[in-house]
Design a protein around this motif. Structure first.
Motif, short mmCIF file in Angstrom:
data_model
loop_
_atom_site.label_atom_id
_atom_site.label_comp_id
_atom_site.label_asym_id
_atom_site.label_seq_id
_atom_site.Cartn_x
_atom_site.Cartn_y
_atom_site.Cartn_z
N ARG A 124 0.80 -1.23 0.00
CA ARG A 124 0.00 0.00 0.00
C ARG A 124 0.83 1.28 0.00
O ARG A 124 2.00 1.28 0.40
CB ARG A 124 -0.90 0.03 1.24
N VAL A 125 0.17 2.37 -0.43
CA VAL A 125 0.69 3.72 -0.28
C VAL A 125 -0.35 4.55 0.47
O VAL A 125 -1.53 4.56 0.08
CB VAL A 125 1.01 4.38 -1.63
N TYR A 126 0.09 5.21 1.52
CA TYR A 126 -0.75 6.15 2.27
C TYR A 126 -0.17 7.55 2.15
O TYR A 126 1.05 7.73 2.02
CB TYR A 126 -0.76 5.80 3.76
N ARG A 127 -1.06 8.55 2.24
CA ARG A 127 -0.62 9.94 2.34
C ARG A 127 -1.10 10.51 3.67
O ARG A 127 -2.27 10.36 4.04
CB ARG A 127 -1.18 10.79 1.20
N PHE A 128 -0.19 11.14 4.38
CA PHE A 128 -0.51 11.80 5.65
C PHE A 128 -0.39 13.31 5.42
O PHE A 128 0.69 13.82 5.20
CB PHE A 128 0.45 11.34 6.74
N ARG A 129 -1.53 14.00 5.40
CA ARG A 129 -1.56 15.43 5.09
C ARG A 129 -2.47 16.15 6.08
O ARG A 129 -3.61 15.72 6.29
CB ARG A 129 -2.06 15.64 3.65
N ASN A 130 -1.96 17.21 6.67
CA ASN A 130 -2.74 18.01 7.62
C ASN A 130 -3.36 17.15 8.72
O ASN A 130 -4.52 17.35 9.12
CB ASN A 130 -3.84 18.79 6.89
N GLY A 131 -2.59 16.18 9.20
CA GLY A 131 -3.05 15.34 10.30
C GLY A 131 -4.02 14.24 9.91
O GLY A 131 -4.52 13.53 10.79
N GLN A 132 -4.30 14.09 8.61
CA GLN A 132 -5.26 13.09 8.15
C GLN A 132 -4.55 12.03 7.31
O GLN A 132 -3.78 12.35 6.42
CB GLN A 132 -6.36 13.75 7.31
#
Length: 254
Positions: A124-132
């Motif tokens: 998998r690939v996740y993105r963590f942006r602005n706490g989300q």
């Protein structure tokens, strides 16, 4: 910012892999090339050393990518290298008396202010942006297909007997079907690439807690140790990528 300079974004990464507490061999591998903007996790599958051979052949192919001229060029190069890797895996499988041999891939490509995720399988690939935290990839598994068809729930999929059976891979006698999503990078984005040895043990709230703060190496090590502390039933691999600015005097990517 001085005259003649241009702000650019680039991914800076740290990756780790561990055999886990149960397996005798680590068939996972990962690839990081910050200068070319290529980051990838591969989870090999096959008897004896076959899975390690498959994931290693993909890594070897990715290492031949040249400095991209555009985001499109980078994507074309990666897709081309994976076609080559598939052919090499199938040749290796034939030499091993036709034994199944293949690997998943989850890749993040960055160029300028653009990114693309490219994958096959359940890494998998996740993105963590602005706490989300947002999962950018969708697992190519029998379990996920049943969830999509509303035959089973997400919770039921976690204990589904065939939850680890993947429907796409590089090799394993499957057609090469890569899924791609793309978007824009933002300063401060953090990406997580991982094999299912991580997500099989740690759910999204726990992943978020690790990604909230910390240097790249400390975050990657924390994630690995979290999976090991939770049982470490599989090989586990992570890459953490932070998007930061670089300055170029001529506007070329650094």
């Amino acid at each position: 910012m001085t005259a003649g300079t241009q702000e650019l974004l680039r991914g800076f990464a740290f990756g780790l892999t561990h055999v886990g507490h149960v397996r005798d061999e680590n068939q996972d591998t990962f690839f990081v090339d910050e200068a070319k903007g290529v980051f990838a996790v591969m989870d090999g599958a096959g008897g004896l050393k076959d899975g390690a051979v498959a994931s290693g052949l993909v890594k070897e192919s990715l290492s031949t990518i040249t400095q991209p001229l555009s985001a499109e060029d980078l994507l074309d190069q990666v897709e081309g290298r994976l076609i080559v890797a598939k052919d090499r895996i199938e040749t290796a499988a034939a030499r091993a008396n036709g034994a199944p041999m293949g690997t998943t891939i989850a890749a993040l490509l960055t160029y300028g202010t653009n990114f693309a995720c490219l994958w096959a399988g359940d890494s998998r690939v996740y993105r963590f942006r602005n706490g989300q935290l947002e999962q950018l990839t969708t697992d190519h598994t029998e379990a996920q297909e049943l969830v999509d068809q509303k035959v089973i729930t997400i919770d039921e999929a976690k204990s589904f007997s065939r939850r680890h059976v993947i429907t796409r891979a590089i090799g394993s006698g499957l057609d090469l079907e890569l899924e791609v999503v793309s978007g824009n990078l933002r300063l401060g984005d953090r990406f997580l690439l991982c094999s299912d040895g991580l997500t099989g043990h740690l759910d999204d709230p726990v992943l978020t807690s690790f990604l909230l703060s910390g240097a790249l190496n400390a975050t990657a090590l924390g994630l690995i140790n979290g999976a090991l502390d939770a049982g470490g039933q599989d090989n586990v691999t992570v890459i953490v990528v932070d998007i930061d600015r670089v300055l170029s005097g001529n506007g070329d990517a650094c």
